[in-house]
Structures are given as structure tokens and as C-alpha cells.
Scaffold this motif. Sequence first.
Motif, PDB file in Angstrom:
ATOM      1  N   GLN A  37      -7.339  12.311   1.770  1.00  0.00           N
ATOM      2  CA  GLN A  37      -7.611  13.073   2.983  1.00  0.00           C
ATOM      3  C   GLN A  37      -8.969  12.709   3.567  1.00  0.00           C
ATOM      4  N   ALA A  38      -9.960  12.508   2.710  1.00  0.00           N
ATOM      5  CA  ALA A  38     -11.270  12.073   3.186  1.00  0.00           C
ATOM      6  C   ALA A  38     -11.189  10.672   3.795  1.00  0.00           C
ATOM      7  N   THR A  39     -10.318   9.823   3.270  1.00  0.00           N
ATOM      8  CA  THR A  39     -10.126   8.492   3.829  1.00  0.00           C
ATOM      9  C   THR A  39      -9.550   8.561   5.240  1.00  0.00           C
ATOM     10  N   VAL A  40      -8.621   9.475   5.457  1.00  0.00           N
ATOM     11  CA  VAL A  40      -8.059   9.660   6.799  1.00  0.00           C
ATOM     12  C   VAL A  40      -9.162  10.019   7.792  1.00  0.00           C
ATOM     13  N   ASP A  41     -10.049  10.924   7.421  1.00  0.00           N
ATOM     14  CA  ASP A  41     -11.154  11.314   8.303  1.00  0.00           C
ATOM     15  C   ASP A  41     -12.090  10.134   8.561  1.00  0.00           C
ATOM     16  N   LEU A  42     -12.314   9.309   7.532  1.00  0.00           N
ATOM     17  CA  LEU A  42     -13.162   8.125   7.713  1.00  0.00           C
ATOM     18  C   LEU A  42     -12.535   7.141   8.698  1.00  0.00           C
ATOM     19  N   PHE A  43     -11.244   6.907   8.551  1.00  0.00           N
ATOM     20  CA  PHE A  43     -10.557   5.983   9.454  1.00  0.00           C
ATOM     21  C   PHE A  43     -10.625   6.470  10.896  1.00  0.00           C
ATOM     22  N   LYS A  44     -10.499   7.757  11.106  1.00  0.00           N
ATOM     23  CA  LYS A  44     -10.591   8.304  12.461  1.00  0.00           C
ATOM     24  C   LYS A  44     -11.965   8.034  13.063  1.00  0.00           C
ATOM     25  N   LEU A  45     -12.991   8.185  12.237  1.00  0.00           N
ATOM     26  CA  LEU A  45     -14.352   7.988  12.742  1.00  0.00           C
ATOM     27  C   LEU A  45     -14.628   6.525  13.087  1.00  0.00           C
ATOM     28  N   LYS A  77       0.967  11.639   8.659  1.00  0.00           N
ATOM     29  CA  LYS A  77       0.960  13.086   8.857  1.00  0.00           C
ATOM     30  C   LYS A  77      -0.089  13.505   9.873  1.00  0.00           C
ATOM     31  N   GLU A  78      -1.170  12.732   9.989  1.00  0.00           N
ATOM     32  CA  GLU A  78      -2.233  13.026  10.952  1.00  0.00           C
ATOM     33  C   GLU A  78      -1.991  12.391  12.317  1.00  0.00           C
ATOM     34  N   GLY A  79      -0.801  11.857  12.516  1.00  0.00           N
ATOM     35  CA  GLY A  79      -0.433  11.344  13.832  1.00  0.00           C
ATOM     36  C   GLY A  79      -0.698   9.871  14.049  1.00  0.00           C
ATOM     37  N   MET A  80      -1.068   9.128  13.020  1.00  0.00           N
ATOM     38  CA  MET A  80      -1.307   7.697  13.159  1.00  0.00           C
ATOM     39  C   MET A  80       0.016   6.935  13.252  1.00  0.00           C
ATOM     40  N   GLU A 117       0.806  -1.215   0.000  1.00  0.00           N
ATOM     41  CA  GLU A 117       0.000   0.000   0.000  1.00  0.00           C
ATOM     42  C   GLU A 117       0.843   1.270   0.000  1.00  0.00           C
ATOM     43  N   PHE A 118       2.142   1.147   0.177  1.00  0.00           N
ATOM     44  CA  PHE A 118       2.980   2.337   0.237  1.00  0.00           C
ATOM     45  C   PHE A 118       3.249   2.924  -1.139  1.00  0.00           C
ATOM     46  N   ARG A 119       2.674   2.308  -2.154  1.00  0.00           N
ATOM     47  CA  ARG A 119       2.710   2.949  -3.470  1.00  0.00           C
ATOM     48  C   ARG A 119       1.680   4.074  -3.560  1.00  0.00           C
ATOM     49  N   SER A 120       0.718   4.087  -2.665  1.00  0.00           N
ATOM     50  CA  SER A 120      -0.329   5.103  -2.672  1.00  0.00           C
ATOM     51  C   SER A 120       0.014   6.227  -1.702  1.00  0.00           C
ATOM     52  N   ALA A 121      -0.821   7.279  -1.712  1.00  0.00           N
ATOM     53  CA  ALA A 121      -0.586   8.450  -0.865  1.00  0.00           C
ATOM     54  C   ALA A 121      -1.190   8.301   0.522  1.00  0.00           C
ATOM     55  N   LEU A 122      -2.073   7.321   0.712  1.00  0.00           N
ATOM     56  CA  LEU A 122      -2.799   7.217   1.979  1.00  0.00           C
ATOM     57  C   LEU A 122      -1.902   6.986   3.191  1.00  0.00           C
ATOM     58  N   PHE A 177     -11.462   7.444  -4.617  1.00  0.00           N
ATOM     59  CA  PHE A 177     -11.334   8.166  -5.873  1.00  0.00           C
ATOM     60  C   PHE A 177     -10.084   9.039  -5.848  1.00  0.00           C
ATOM     61  N   ASN A 178      -9.629   9.403  -7.021  1.00  0.00           N
ATOM     62  CA  ASN A 178      -8.482  10.304  -7.156  1.00  0.00           C
ATOM     63  C   ASN A 178      -8.989  11.735  -7.182  1.00  0.00           C
ATOM     64  N   PRO A 179      -8.473  12.618  -6.308  1.00  0.00           N
ATOM     65  CA  PRO A 179      -8.976  13.996  -6.300  1.00  0.00           C
ATOM     66  C   PRO A 179      -8.720  14.752  -7.595  1.00  0.00           C
ATOM     67  N   ASP A 180      -7.752  14.304  -8.387  1.00  0.00           N
ATOM     68  CA  ASP A 180      -7.441  14.973  -9.652  1.00  0.00           C
ATOM     69  C   ASP A 180      -8.227  14.410 -10.825  1.00  0.00           C
ATOM     70  N   LYS A 181      -9.060  13.412 -10.546  1.00  0.00           N
ATOM     71  CA  LYS A 181      -9.835  12.782 -11.607  1.00  0.00           C
ATOM     72  C   LYS A 181     -11.315  12.835 -11.245  1.00  0.00           C
ATOM     73  N   PRO A 182     -12.191  12.551 -12.198  1.00  0.00           N
ATOM     74  CA  PRO A 182     -13.621  12.686 -11.937  1.00  0.00           C
ATOM     75  C   PRO A 182     -14.100  11.808 -10.791  1.00  0.00           C
ATOM     76  N   PHE A 183     -14.940  12.396  -9.937  1.00  0.00           N
ATOM     77  CA  PHE A 183     -15.501  11.679  -8.795  1.00  0.00           C
ATOM     78  C   PHE A 183     -16.782  10.990  -9.255  1.00  0.00           C
ATOM     79  N   ALA A 184     -16.627   9.936 -10.023  1.00  0.00           N
ATOM     80  CA  ALA A 184     -17.760   9.197 -10.560  1.00  0.00           C
ATOM     81  C   ALA A 184     -17.340   7.767 -10.819  1.00  0.00           C
ATOM     82  N   LEU A 185     -18.226   6.837 -10.475  1.00  0.00           N
ATOM     83  CA  LEU A 185     -17.932   5.428 -10.700  1.00  0.00           C
ATOM     84  C   LEU A 185     -18.086   5.076 -12.170  1.00  0.00           C
ATOM     85  N   GLN A 186     -19.142   5.573 -12.784  1.00  0.00           N
ATOM     86  CA  GLN A 186     -19.341   5.435 -14.215  1.00  0.00           C
ATOM     87  C   GLN A 186     -20.313   6.512 -14.668  1.00  0.00           C
TER      88      GLN A 186
END
Length: 844
Positions: free
Chosen positions: A745-753, A639-642, A628-633, A699-708
Motif C-alpha cells: 500500500q505504501a508502494t502505491v502511494d509512492l508510485f502516485k507521487l 484497486k487504486e484506479g491504475m 510481477e503478478f505473483r506479488s500483491a502490488l 518490505f512485507n507488512p507481516d514481517k519485520p521492517f528491517a534490512l538487517q
Amino acid sequence: MAPFWLDFEKEMMENLMLERDIMFITAKGLAMRTLLTNFLRIHCSATNLVLCLNTMENAELYVETLEAQGVEKQYLPKIITNKFTVQDRKQLYKEGGCFFITSRILVVDLLNQAIDVPMITGIVVAEAHRVTDTSVEAFILRLYREMNRTGFVKAFSEDAYAFASGFHKVEQVMKLLYLRKLLLYPRFHVAIHSCLNQHQPEVYEIEIPLTPLMKDMQAALLVAMELTLNELKRSCKELDETELTMQNALSKALEYMLKKQLSSIWHRLSHKTRQLTGDLTVLRQLLAYLTRYDAITYYSFLMAQKAQNGQQRTPSQWLFTSAADRLFTAAKKRLYKVGKKKDKVEITLEPNSKWKSLDDLLNEINQAKSKLDENLAGGVSTLIMVRDERTSSQLREYLYFNGSDMLEHRFRQYLQQKNSSFSTEHQLLLQAIGLTTTTTATSGKRKSTPAAASDNGPSELASYGLSMEELADLSQADTKKRPKTANLSVILRTNQLVICTYAQGKKCGSLLEDLQPEHVILYDPDVAFIRELEIYHARYYEDPLNVYFMVYEESAEQQAYLTEIKREKEAFEKLIKQKEHMVIPLNVYDIPAHIKAKQTPQYSLDTRTGGRAKVQLISNSIVIDVREFRSALPSMLHKEGMQLHPVTLEVGDYILSSQMCVERKSISDLFGSLNNGRLFNQAEMMTRHYQIPMLLVEFNPDKPFALQEVSEITSDIKHSSITSKLSLLVLHFPQLRILWSKSPQATVDLFKLVKKGHDDPNVETAVAVGSNSGPSNGSTFYNMNSVDVLRKLPGITQHNYRKVMAHCKNLAQLSNMTVDELEPLIGHSSARKLHRFFTHNVNS
């Protein structure tokens, strides 16, 4: 043996050694490799521990260069890949020296404390323009600076345009790399300009006119490109038209600009706008290939594009313009002309203009004989530099055959491969070229000629032209067809001619110093190699060097070359102005505020505790699969202290607690894993081993937020529909939760919740899950077949089956329970139904 240094290289080296943390941005081809090689040579010792990032592509080249410069074998840099185990890497780190290492391996070793961070001498970051706030390199530097404030950081880049584009990107990169010093070295730098201009090689610029047909084709392509560009501006009002110019359209700059502007709104664009952006890419390729490929190869590529476009739902608009008719007509005329009555054809096979100029130039060099073979001192007489392997193959074939024989041979191959044997025009062409339908049908059984072999791909000695052994084989294989031209006499001189691509030149290290050519022919223009020639001649100015710069006059090739130089110059001028007003924080090592807050004790306002510090159980530990370290998550989680624990997981990608497992999928991964069925297996494993399995669709923030697309979503179940497959996945695994995230970044907030109120996962247990060894702490796993049977029993519902599973080990225990024992689990009515099912006599 240490190389001879020029004055500006000495200045760059002194600045590199004096400043602890510094970033160099240089023009392309200006001694970047030499600078980095010399810096590593100084640190090749057991007392240092230097880590090099973004250098794996040229790692072997650096090692070979350092070995040639006299560095002892035990002190040469090590190349760390996934072939080395953790224990191997730990031992190598203890031995010290320089290391070329991938970013993913290094970040895992830093998190697992496989490397003693305070003992690191420094980190070298090449291609610094690739560093972003979500990149692994930024993550590594953050981990490095948290535990090491004394080691150095040296960053390098040759892409000034990447730094100049965007909003103060150079400041952002310097902040991510914890740097305060920036040095810029363009070609017009005073030290570089004065040094290189003292000893300039003899340069002969050969401007070659385009043939009338090539001029007509170029004009048609430019008209089609301008029409497409204007139509794109009209169809998409969101575009910034300031950079959408024909000058930028001649290079890849326009593709980069369009991608940057349209990626975030791509899902909202019309089909017409998307097609126009694709048409611009195709037209730019056609324009570049016009001067690069032979007439037959170009015509074949052009017809393939036309056939591919005809299969689309809506053909491209430019194909219906008069410019397209001019293009296809002129491309065909370069091969053959059809009579007015269409009863005969005339084979034309127009050669490239550069071939004749190259032929004349080689003959002129051969006749001049400025140096005899025995005085070459191991070098070569002539070096020809080309852009790609196809051009290299063409020239090697041209130097063996003459131009007409070469084109005739290629045209034969094209006609044999063409699937239109029954057309009248094709039959006339076969007769004109000396082929018949029978010959065409059995062409697959013919032996391939040397020329055909060279067209299929580069030979092993492609970078060094034709060797004496190859020429001997060719002369024995095809003595009847071998032309007796001046071209062949040039080649037959041992080590007289070398053909090399620019990509091969980069991999060969000091190509010019190894070959020591007397004449260099730049068949295709390249900015970086021209500067390498300047530096080489400045070092060895006593040896004569003649450079021949070949370019088509008033062509897109010439304009693209001039545009590249202009863009780089403007980029450096912009960076110089930015440097004057650059804002750099005084304390580059300052810890982010949110991490400080986590490290600050939380005080309670409860009067019963007297306001003392209150110990709170904060769940901030996450087990992560190393892939998973190929991704930005992972970087953003840290960075958020995890607290991250990178390991190899058999089940899931992220373990949030002892009960929660997450499988992360990007959109492309989701489509692929649903198509091949891998996601169903992963969902089954997570459901079997964890009580709360989750699928994260990120989803990628630089790409369309749509599944199809909305138009592709229907109410019917379709095998090709992604929504249908997701629906089947949810129906088959109802306990599987799906998390939708628009960005990391939204994934980080989800994991915290979702982690709130849950314990931290156990690393050893997470690693054991799914392996043959099984769990180490008695975690609850379920037999999915038994679970399916349980859910089909009367009285068992979607809401109560988990409670039954928690209180019963197996179905046998459940069948022996009384109504009173079942009632607290599933209710009175359902308990009676289930008890009656188990105790009812089937024979009564």
C-alpha cells in the motif's frame, strides 16, 4: 458412468446448482472432490466457459475422473499452463468448456483482454481460505465482476479452522469473492450424520501400548516441551497465552499461532525468544517421529539434531535438562546397552510395537480367508494406509524381512556411515554386529541389497506394495537371507496387499473404488481418509468392509488425532454462530468509492471556464512485467484506479513513464540478487535505457521492517554485509534512486507521487527496450563507457553531466564546442577548464 450419489451429496449438489454465487465449507474428506467433479461434468460443453482456480495440483486427477465417467475427449477440461501462447489461449477460450488455469496466467489474460469476459459462464475457486485482499484470486474476481454481473462464482474449502481463526475472516473472503450465500457441512450435519450412520463399516480399534523405553522418551519430550513453552511465555510478554497450551503444542497449530503473533515483532525479539520458538518446532517433530520411525532412524535423527545444535552460537536450553538426558539414554538403550565396565555391548534393537500388531493382524486376516482370490472381483484383500513414504518403506522392508533382520541390516548401515570408527564403543558395536574396520572402510564398494534400496526412497510401485515381479527379483537376488515367515506368504498372493500413503491416495482419485478392499488397516490415523471410508461404505454397503484403526495407547499420536477432530468441531460451531450474525452488503457489486471519484468529471471553479468540466491529464497507466503478478502490488495498483498493461519486460519490473523504470525487490530477492551480482546488471540496464532508474525495496507488512539487525551493521566495509553492497551499488550508479516501502500500500502511494507531472509510458517501447529490436520511438540510450569518460573530464561534475549529455550526441561533438557554447551548460569556470583540456597541446 455417473457415480452413485448419497442423499447428502444430492442435497449439496442441488444447493450448488440453485444458488448462483455460493461458498461451501465442508469437513475434511466429505465429498468435496466428488461435488466439484460432478459440477464440472455438467458444464463440460462448448456452450460454457468455466474457469477453475487453485485446482492445478489435482487438475490431471479431475480430468481422469471425468474421462472415466464418460465425458467425451473433446469436452474434457483443458489444463492451461505457461506452455500455451497467448494466441493458443485465445483460441481455446473461444472453443469453450472448462479450464484449469493458474491465477497468474488468468489475471494477465483478463487485463490484456485475451478472454471475452462477458462470455465467461462462471469461476470456480477451490481452497477459498487462501483468498486475501492482496491475493491474485481477489484481483481476478474484481476484474471479472467489473465486466460480468451474470456469471456465477462457486467457492469451496475444507479448512474450517482457517476461517474460524482471525476476525470474521469468512465475511472478508465472501466480500472479496462477491458472495452472499454460505453453506456449512460439518460431520455432525443432520443430513450427513443420518446418511453415514445407516451403514457404518465394521471398525476395530487396536490400541497398542508403548514400550517402556518409548514411554520414557515420550515423557521426557513432553517435560522438555512444557519447560520450553513456559520459558517462552516468560521471555516474551507480547504473546497471547490463551492458545499456548500443551494440547496445541502436539500439532502444527502452535507453530501457526506463534508465527501469527510474532511475525510483526520478530525483529524486536531477543535471540533467546527466537531460539525457544525454534526449539518447540524441533521438540514437536521428535515427539511425532517417536511413534512413526524405527529406533535406528529415530536415534540417527536425534543425534543429527544434537550435532546441529552444538554448532549454534547458543545451544538450546532443553538439551541441558534432565529430560534431555533421559531422552538420549532411552534412545540409545533401544539400540544397544553398554556393560558396566564398558568392555562389551549388548545389541537390543527394539522394534516398533505396531509391527508385531500388524504382523498378528495380517496373519489373522490370512487365516480367516473370508473371501477366496477368485471372488475378489478385481479388488484386493487388504489395504494398509500410512502417513508418509518413510513409513511405507519401513513396512515394505518389514514384510520382506522379519523385524530383527530388518533392524540389524539398518543398524549395519548406520554403523558403516558413522564417522567415529576409532572410538572404543564404536569398535565394540562393529564386533557385536559382525563388522570390522576394514569392512566399514570398503563398504562403499558393496552392492546394495533390496532392503537398502527400499530405504533410500520409494520404488515406482511403492503405492501398491510389492508386485509379483519385484518379489521374483528379490527372491533371485537374496534367496539365502530371505526369511520364511507368514508375512511373506501374505504378500505372495496376487493383489492381496497394498501399502499406500495418504498423499498417494489423494492423487489416485477414487482409490477405494479402484481397489475395492475387504480389509483396510489405518496404520497411521487420518481424519479425512476415515470419512472417505465412511462414504465409500455407505455407497457399497452390500460389500463387507472391515476397518482396523491402529493407534498407540496414551500417546502423543492419539492426542494429536483427537485434538484435530476437536479443533474442527469447534471451528464449525464458531462459524455457525458467525453465520447467524453475518453482515453482508446488499450490493456486493458496488464499485469502491475511490474508483467512483476517478470516474466522476472534475469541475473547475475558475470563472473563465464558467465552472465547466475541466479536462485534466491524469497519469495512471503503468506497464508491468507479467512475472510481477505473483506479488500483491499489481492488485493494489488496480484497486487504486491504475490502468495496468502486463507484458514481458527485458528491463525493469514497472515502467511508470517514458523516463522512469522501477526494479522491485523484496528483502529476500535483494539479498539474493546482490550476492549473485544480478542486481548490478539490472541497475546498469536501467541506467542505460532510462533517465530515472529506480530500485524499490519493498518490505512485507507481516514481517519485520528491517534490512538487517542493528548489531550486524558496522562502520567497516564487509563483503558479507548487505549495507556495504548497497553502498557500492549507489557509488557505482549515482543516478539510481532507491525507494523504501514498508508495504504494498505504501508502494502505491509512492508510485502516485513519482508519476505526478509525467507522461504515461508507451507499451510497445517498453517491450522493445533491452531486446535486439531496440526502441521503437527513438528513446535516448547511453553508452555507459562514454558516460564514465565524460564524468572524469575536468569541469564535469555530478550536477552538470546530465545536461551535457542532453545537448551532445558524443564526445567528439563536445570536444569541438567553444567556451561560449559550453558556458550555458556547465558555467564559465568549468567551460574554460574543459575547453583547455581539449585544446591544450600535450607536446608543449
